[in-house]
Design a protein around this motif. Structure first.
Motif, PDB file in Angstrom:
ATOM      1  N   UNK A   1       0.853  -1.182   0.000  1.00  0.00           N
ATOM      2  CA  UNK A   1       0.000   0.000   0.000  1.00  0.00           C
ATOM      3  C   UNK A   1       0.890   1.233   0.000  1.00  0.00           C
ATOM      4  N   UNK A   2       0.442   2.278  -0.670  1.00  0.00           N
ATOM      5  CA  UNK A   2       1.194   3.531  -0.715  1.00  0.00           C
ATOM      6  C   UNK A   2       0.746   4.418   0.445  1.00  0.00           C
ATOM      7  N   UNK A   3       1.688   4.780   1.315  1.00  0.00           N
ATOM      8  CA  UNK A   3       1.397   5.608   2.483  1.00  0.00           C
ATOM      9  C   UNK A   3       2.067   6.969   2.323  1.00  0.00           C
TER      10      UNK A   3
ATOM     11  N   UNK B   1       5.524   6.349   0.581  1.00  0.00           N
ATOM     12  CA  UNK B   1       6.317   5.172   0.928  1.00  0.00           C
ATOM     13  C   UNK B   1       5.511   3.915   0.611  1.00  0.00           C
ATOM     14  N   UNK B   2       6.140   2.957  -0.054  1.00  0.00           N
ATOM     15  CA  UNK B   2       5.495   1.676  -0.330  1.00  0.00           C
ATOM     16  C   UNK B   2       5.682   0.762   0.878  1.00  0.00           C
ATOM     17  N   UNK B   3       4.564   0.322   1.443  1.00  0.00           N
ATOM     18  CA  UNK B   3       4.607  -0.464   2.680  1.00  0.00           C
ATOM     19  C   UNK B   3       3.892  -1.799   2.457  1.00  0.00           C
ATOM     20  N   UNK B   4       4.487  -2.912   2.903  1.00  0.00           N
ATOM     21  CA  UNK B   4       3.783  -4.197   2.773  1.00  0.00           C
ATOM     22  C   UNK B   4       2.564  -4.242   3.678  1.00  0.00           C
ATOM     23  N   UNK B   5       1.499  -4.862   3.191  1.00  0.00           N
ATOM     24  CA  UNK B   5       0.296  -5.036   4.004  1.00  0.00           C
ATOM     25  C   UNK B   5       0.534  -6.187   4.977  1.00  0.00           C
TER      26      UNK B   5
ATOM     27  N   UNK C   1      16.408  -1.892   3.815  1.00  0.00           N
ATOM     28  CA  UNK C   1      15.423  -2.772   3.182  1.00  0.00           C
ATOM     29  C   UNK C   1      14.032  -2.660   3.805  1.00  0.00           C
ATOM     30  N   UNK C   2      13.914  -1.861   4.839  1.00  0.00           N
ATOM     31  CA  UNK C   2      12.629  -1.723   5.535  1.00  0.00           C
ATOM     32  C   UNK C   2      11.839  -0.541   4.994  1.00  0.00           C
TER      33      UNK C   2
ATOM     34  N   UNK D   1      -4.753   0.889   6.708  1.00  0.00           N
ATOM     35  CA  UNK D   1      -4.360   0.377   5.393  1.00  0.00           C
ATOM     36  C   UNK D   1      -3.226  -0.639   5.518  1.00  0.00           C
ATOM     37  N   UNK D   2      -2.272  -0.355   6.386  1.00  0.00           N
ATOM     38  CA  UNK D   2      -1.108  -1.235   6.533  1.00  0.00           C
ATOM     39  C   UNK D   2      -1.485  -2.574   7.153  1.00  0.00           C
ATOM     40  N   UNK D   3      -2.341  -2.539   8.172  1.00  0.00           N
ATOM     41  CA  UNK D   3      -2.651  -3.764   8.914  1.00  0.00           C
ATOM     42  C   UNK D   3      -4.019  -4.344   8.555  1.00  0.00           C
TER      43      UNK D   3
END
Length: 364
Positions: A72-74, A81-85, A169-170, A203-205
């Motif tokens: 998801x784009x935050x 920032x591109x963040x994994x769900x 990498x985070x 969105x992230x969680x």
């Protein structure tokens, strides 16, 4: 007699010819049917092959989707920032997020326990490593954890670049928002900041519905406080720390300051060059008494800081101050205390609790 025999013979020949013709027709029909059946079987085989290939392609797409996690784009204070769900390894340094993350059963691998509420489940959980506090944080714990996501905000905002370098990498997001003395609209920033952070976490969680419900409840709570305030009563907000009363100035004061803008409160006292100091600005108790506020709103800083020894409860400090005893807020028992853990737990849930209390008291 010979003529009769000829006719019989002719009749027999004709009958045989008809029979042969019929047999020939039947053979043709049978052959055509067989060939048709073969063609049908070939077509069905071809379609079956195509279907099998399509199914195989679909399965490949599904496998590829499984191999590529959703993201998801935050939008944070630094950009997108591109963040994994549903990231597996999470570190949060933002005290505005802990109660929300805990309510959503999010596991943390590390957090700054020294500046978190003592009763936070994350503090009690020994598997959550302690990064310390924002003055002397152990950032090597962050690097060693190799996290998928690091959430930064408020106290740790100044470490953003250093942390990004430690965990290249985070996904690193900074959910900080400005309610300091440098902000032109601290009240607007407080409201939008808390709501935007809640939306981002949802969105992230994968908790979008829960986030929407929290934000809707927050909006409703704000309206209830606005409706309960009469628009004329004067307000004095303070921070009590180490037995001293500090001034939480309208606009920039710790916790209370932005609310003057949000709710249109009339301050009983205004001081030039006020700040967002964590213990409030220095102001004499006599100055507070002279402003004679109708209401006093109090933040007990020591109540949520475990390192403070022999802390004096804010209620005792206010009650034992001779200069304040004739103030309207005291004589009319119009004092509101923020939840005990507010100083280290400025989550949207804390504000919901506080706003509910304010609305109820102002409506009495």
């Amino acid at each position: 007699m010979k003529k009769v025999k000829f006719l019989k013979s002719a009749t027999l020949v004709a009958a045989i010819a008809i029979a042969l013709t019929a047999c020939s027709g039947n053979n043709t029909t049978t052959t055509d049917t067989a060939e048709g059946d073969k063609a049908t079987e070939a077509t069905e085989a071809t379609e079956a092959t195509k279907s099998s290939e399509t199914t195989a392609d679909t399965e490949t797409v599904k496998d590829t989707e499984k191999d590529s996690p959703l993201t998801v784009e935050i939008n944070d204070v630094h950009g997108t920032v591109t963040v994994p769900v549903n990231p597996e390894t999470v570190i949060s340094l933002d005290n505005r997020t802990y109660e929300t993350l805990n309510d959503w059963d999010v596991t943390l691998v590390a957090a700054p326990k020294d500046v978190m509420p003592e009763d936070s489940p994350y503090v009690a959980d020994e598997s959550v490593q302690n990064i310390g506090n924002h003055r002397e944080p152990n950032l090597e714990i962050i690097a060693a954890a190799d996290p998928d996501l690091v959430i930064i905000g408020q106290r740790f905002a100044s470490y953003y670049e250093e942390i990004k370098a430690l965990v290249p990498n985070a996904a690193v997001i900074d959910l900080n928002f400005d309610v300091s003395e440098e902000s032109e609209h601290p009240g607007e920033n407080l409201v939008n900041g808390l709501k935007d952070s809640t939306t981002a976490l949802g969105q992230i969680f994968d908790k979008n519905e829960e986030a929407e419900a929290l934000n809707a409840e927050f909006d409703q709570a704000i309206e209830e406080v606005k409706g309960a305030y009469n628009g004329t009563d004067t307000i004095m907000s303070v921070v009590v720390s180490s037995g001293n009363i500090g001034f939480s100035a309208p606009g920039s004061g710790r916790v209370w300051g932005p609310m003057y803008e949000v709710f249109g409160w009339v301050p009983s006292l205004e001081v030039d060059n006020s700040t967002s100091d964590h213990q409030g600005d220095e102001v004499s108790v006599e100055a507070i008494a002279q402003s004679n506020p109708d209401w006093m709103f109090v933040l007990d800083r020591d109540a949520s800081v475990s390192s403070v020894e022999d802390a004096i409860p804010a209620e005792d400090v206010i009650a034992n101050s001779p200069a304040l005893q004739n103030v309207t807020a005291i004589t009319e028992d119009q004092i509101i205390y923020a939840p005990a853990d507010t100083y280290t737990n400025e989550s949207i849930q804390t504000y919901l609790e506080l706003f509910s209390d304010i609305a109820n008291r102002l409506s009495e």
